[in-house]
Scaffold this active site. Structure first.
Site, PDB file in Angstrom:
ATOM      1  N   GLY A 176       0.824  -1.215   0.000  1.00  0.00           N
ATOM      2  CA  GLY A 176       0.000   0.000   0.000  1.00  0.00           C
ATOM      3  C   GLY A 176       0.850   1.253   0.000  1.00  0.00           C
ATOM      4  O   GLY A 176       0.602   2.199  -0.759  1.00  0.00           O
ATOM      5  N   LYS A 177       1.873   1.285   0.842  1.00  0.00           N
ATOM      6  CA  LYS A 177       2.776   2.450   0.868  1.00  0.00           C
ATOM      7  C   LYS A 177       3.449   2.609  -0.490  1.00  0.00           C
ATOM      8  O   LYS A 177       3.565   3.721  -1.013  1.00  0.00           O
ATOM      9  CB  LYS A 177       3.874   2.254   1.926  1.00  0.00           C
ATOM     10  CG  LYS A 177       3.411   2.412   3.347  1.00  0.00           C
ATOM     11  CD  LYS A 177       4.614   2.319   4.283  1.00  0.00           C
ATOM     12  CE  LYS A 177       4.187   2.331   5.731  1.00  0.00           C
ATOM     13  NZ  LYS A 177       5.333   2.210   6.649  1.00  0.00           N
ATOM     14  N   GLU A 189      12.961  -2.287  13.411  1.00  0.00           N
ATOM     15  CA  GLU A 189      12.219  -1.106  13.865  1.00  0.00           C
ATOM     16  C   GLU A 189      12.345  -1.068  15.374  1.00  0.00           C
ATOM     17  O   GLU A 189      11.749  -1.891  16.068  1.00  0.00           O
ATOM     18  CB  GLU A 189      10.752  -1.191  13.438  1.00  0.00           C
ATOM     19  CG  GLU A 189      10.579  -0.903  11.968  1.00  0.00           C
ATOM     20  CD  GLU A 189       9.142  -0.604  11.567  1.00  0.00           C
ATOM     21  OE1 GLU A 189       8.318  -0.254  12.438  1.00  0.00           O
ATOM     22  OE2 GLU A 189       8.865  -0.735  10.366  1.00  0.00           O
ATOM     23  N   ASP A 232       7.938   5.600   8.072  1.00  0.00           N
ATOM     24  CA  ASP A 232       7.345   5.065   9.294  1.00  0.00           C
ATOM     25  C   ASP A 232       6.159   5.950   9.650  1.00  0.00           C
ATOM     26  O   ASP A 232       6.262   7.176   9.649  1.00  0.00           O
ATOM     27  CB  ASP A 232       8.352   5.018  10.443  1.00  0.00           C
ATOM     28  CG  ASP A 232       7.861   4.072  11.541  1.00  0.00           C
ATOM     29  OD1 ASP A 232       7.481   2.925  11.209  1.00  0.00           O
ATOM     30  OD2 ASP A 232       7.822   4.473  12.712  1.00  0.00           O
ATOM     31  N   PHE A 246      -4.982   0.264   3.207  1.00  0.00           N
ATOM     32  CA  PHE A 246      -4.428  -0.778   4.077  1.00  0.00           C
ATOM     33  C   PHE A 246      -4.501  -0.317   5.528  1.00  0.00           C
ATOM     34  O   PHE A 246      -4.893   0.825   5.815  1.00  0.00           O
ATOM     35  CB  PHE A 246      -2.970  -1.067   3.679  1.00  0.00           C
ATOM     36  CG  PHE A 246      -2.054   0.111   3.841  1.00  0.00           C
ATOM     37  CD1 PHE A 246      -1.268   0.248   4.976  1.00  0.00           C
ATOM     38  CD2 PHE A 246      -1.978   1.100   2.866  1.00  0.00           C
ATOM     39  CE1 PHE A 246      -0.430   1.335   5.141  1.00  0.00           C
ATOM     40  CE2 PHE A 246      -1.128   2.197   3.019  1.00  0.00           C
ATOM     41  CZ  PHE A 246      -0.355   2.314   4.163  1.00  0.00           C
ATOM     42  N   ASP A 255      -6.877   2.337   7.469  1.00  0.00           N
ATOM     43  CA  ASP A 255      -7.638   3.161   6.509  1.00  0.00           C
ATOM     44  C   ASP A 255      -9.168   3.017   6.655  1.00  0.00           C
ATOM     45  O   ASP A 255      -9.876   4.017   6.542  1.00  0.00           O
ATOM     46  CB  ASP A 255      -7.231   2.836   5.063  1.00  0.00           C
ATOM     47  CG  ASP A 255      -5.946   3.551   4.660  1.00  0.00           C
ATOM     48  OD1 ASP A 255      -5.515   4.472   5.390  1.00  0.00           O
ATOM     49  OD2 ASP A 255      -5.376   3.188   3.617  1.00  0.00           O
ATOM     50  N   LYS A 272      -6.526   9.865  -1.626  1.00  0.00           N
ATOM     51  CA  LYS A 272      -5.879   9.755  -0.310  1.00  0.00           C
ATOM     52  C   LYS A 272      -4.593  10.582  -0.292  1.00  0.00           C
ATOM     53  O   LYS A 272      -4.348  11.347   0.636  1.00  0.00           O
ATOM     54  CB  LYS A 272      -5.599   8.278   0.029  1.00  0.00           C
ATOM     55  CG  LYS A 272      -4.938   8.101   1.391  1.00  0.00           C
ATOM     56  CD  LYS A 272      -4.641   6.652   1.757  1.00  0.00           C
ATOM     57  CE  LYS A 272      -3.748   6.579   2.995  1.00  0.00           C
ATOM     58  NZ  LYS A 272      -3.250   5.241   3.289  1.00  0.00           N
TER      59      LYS A 272
HETATM   60  P1  IMP Z   1       4.479   1.276   9.814  1.00  0.00           P
HETATM   61  O1  IMP Z   1       5.262   0.985  11.068  1.00  0.00           O
HETATM   62  O2  IMP Z   1       4.763   2.635   9.255  1.00  0.00           O
HETATM   63  O3  IMP Z   1       4.616   0.250   8.744  1.00  0.00           O
HETATM   64  O4  IMP Z   1       2.951   1.303  10.166  1.00  0.00           O
HETATM   65  C1  IMP Z   1       2.424   1.083  11.433  1.00  0.00           C
HETATM   66  C2  IMP Z   1       1.017   0.586  11.308  1.00  0.00           C
HETATM   67  O5  IMP Z   1       0.195   1.649  10.861  1.00  0.00           O
HETATM   68  C3  IMP Z   1       0.835  -0.564  10.330  1.00  0.00           C
HETATM   69  O6  IMP Z   1      -0.085  -1.478  10.857  1.00  0.00           O
HETATM   70  C4  IMP Z   1       0.275   0.084   9.097  1.00  0.00           C
HETATM   71  O7  IMP Z   1      -0.595  -0.780   8.418  1.00  0.00           O
HETATM   72  C5  IMP Z   1      -0.469   1.269   9.682  1.00  0.00           C
HETATM   73  N1  IMP Z   1      -0.399   2.389   8.742  1.00  0.00           N
HETATM   74  C6  IMP Z   1       0.704   3.063   8.332  1.00  0.00           C
HETATM   75  N2  IMP Z   1       0.366   3.985   7.419  1.00  0.00           N
HETATM   76  C7  IMP Z   1      -0.968   3.899   7.258  1.00  0.00           C
HETATM   77  C8  IMP Z   1      -1.883   4.564   6.424  1.00  0.00           C
HETATM   78  O8  IMP Z   1      -1.548   5.437   5.606  1.00  0.00           O
HETATM   79  N3  IMP Z   1      -3.163   4.182   6.534  1.00  0.00           N
HETATM   80  C9  IMP Z   1      -3.590   3.205   7.400  1.00  0.00           C
HETATM   81  N4  IMP Z   1      -2.767   2.544   8.187  1.00  0.00           N
HETATM   82  C10 IMP Z   1      -1.455   2.876   8.112  1.00  0.00           C
END
Ligand code: IMP
Length: 190
Positions: free
Chosen positions: A14-15, A39, A68, A143, A146, A166
């Site tokens: 998704g990112k 992380e 992140d 994802f 959202d 978005k």
């Molecule tokens: P991460 O550590 O940046 O990968 O994300 C932390 C959590 O937040 C993960 O479960 C991602 O699915 C969620 N997350 C990160 N960015 C978004 C977004 O833009 N929309 C929805 N959930 C997000």
């Protein structure tokens, strides 16, 4: 020198799709490396990203970025925030909705920190999107959280929007516009 290629390290499809969309038309092609990196447990997204950049530097030739992000819910004192990934894996969207049951204040924000190593130096680009947590999950796009996040001034969750919609208003879209400005100002983009 013009930047022709930027490496993105993420396991999150998704990112990747959002980043591709935001940088379309810039002439920079995104090369994705689909791998995990450590992380760390830290209080800020910046610390997590800073550690990740330093960890990855020796392995990635040329400029690269990592992202992140987290969901910060006001009534929960900013939780899940930097623990968003863990919270999503464990309690998920339903868990967040349960924690907010009966709470009048459903305000929340999404934050992104994009970290880039470019010509050996680290750069950080931040983005934030204010909004609120919906009563029920809605939508099938996107994802993570959202389906339960409605950005300020809208009535749809992020999961009901296209990638482009978005990006126009999201935390990540804002961070990516800042990255683009940096590249334009430093003469690495035409
Ligand atoms: P991460 O550590 O940046 O990968 O994300 C932390 C959590 O937040 C993960 O479960 C991602 O699915 C969620 N997350 C990160 N960015 C978004 C977004 O833009 N929309 C929805 N959930 C997000």
């Amino acid at each position: 020198m013009k930047l022709a290629e930027l490496t993105l390290i993420t396991t999150n499809e998704g990112k990747y799709l959002e980043i591709i969309d935001a940088l379309e038309g810039t002439g920079v092609s995104i090369r994705r490396i689909d791998r995990e990196y450590p992380e760390i447990q830290a209080d800020t997204l910046e610390s997590v990203v800073g550690f990740g950049l330093n960890y990855l530097k020796p392995f990635v030739p040329g400029p690269f970025i990592i992202d992140d992000s987290g969901l910060f819910v006001d009534a929960l004192g900013g939780f899940p925030g930097v623990y968003s990934s863990y919270a999503f894996r464990t309690i998920g969207n339903e868990g967040i909705l349960t924690l907010l049951k009966g709470k009048g204040n459903r305000r929340a924000s999404f934050r992104t920190v994009l970290g880039m190593v470019h010509e050996g130096k680290e750069h950080f680009f931040r983005g934030e999107c204010r909004g609120y947590i919906s009563e029920l999950p809605k939508g099938v796009n996107g994802f993570g959280f959202d389906p339960i996040f409605v950005p300020e001034g809208r009535e749809m969750t992020f999961a009901e929007m296209s990638v482009q919609m978005k990006n126009d208003i999201s935390h990540r879209g804002m961070a990516l516009r800042r990255l683009k400005n940096f590249l334009v100002n430093h003469g690495t983009l035409s």
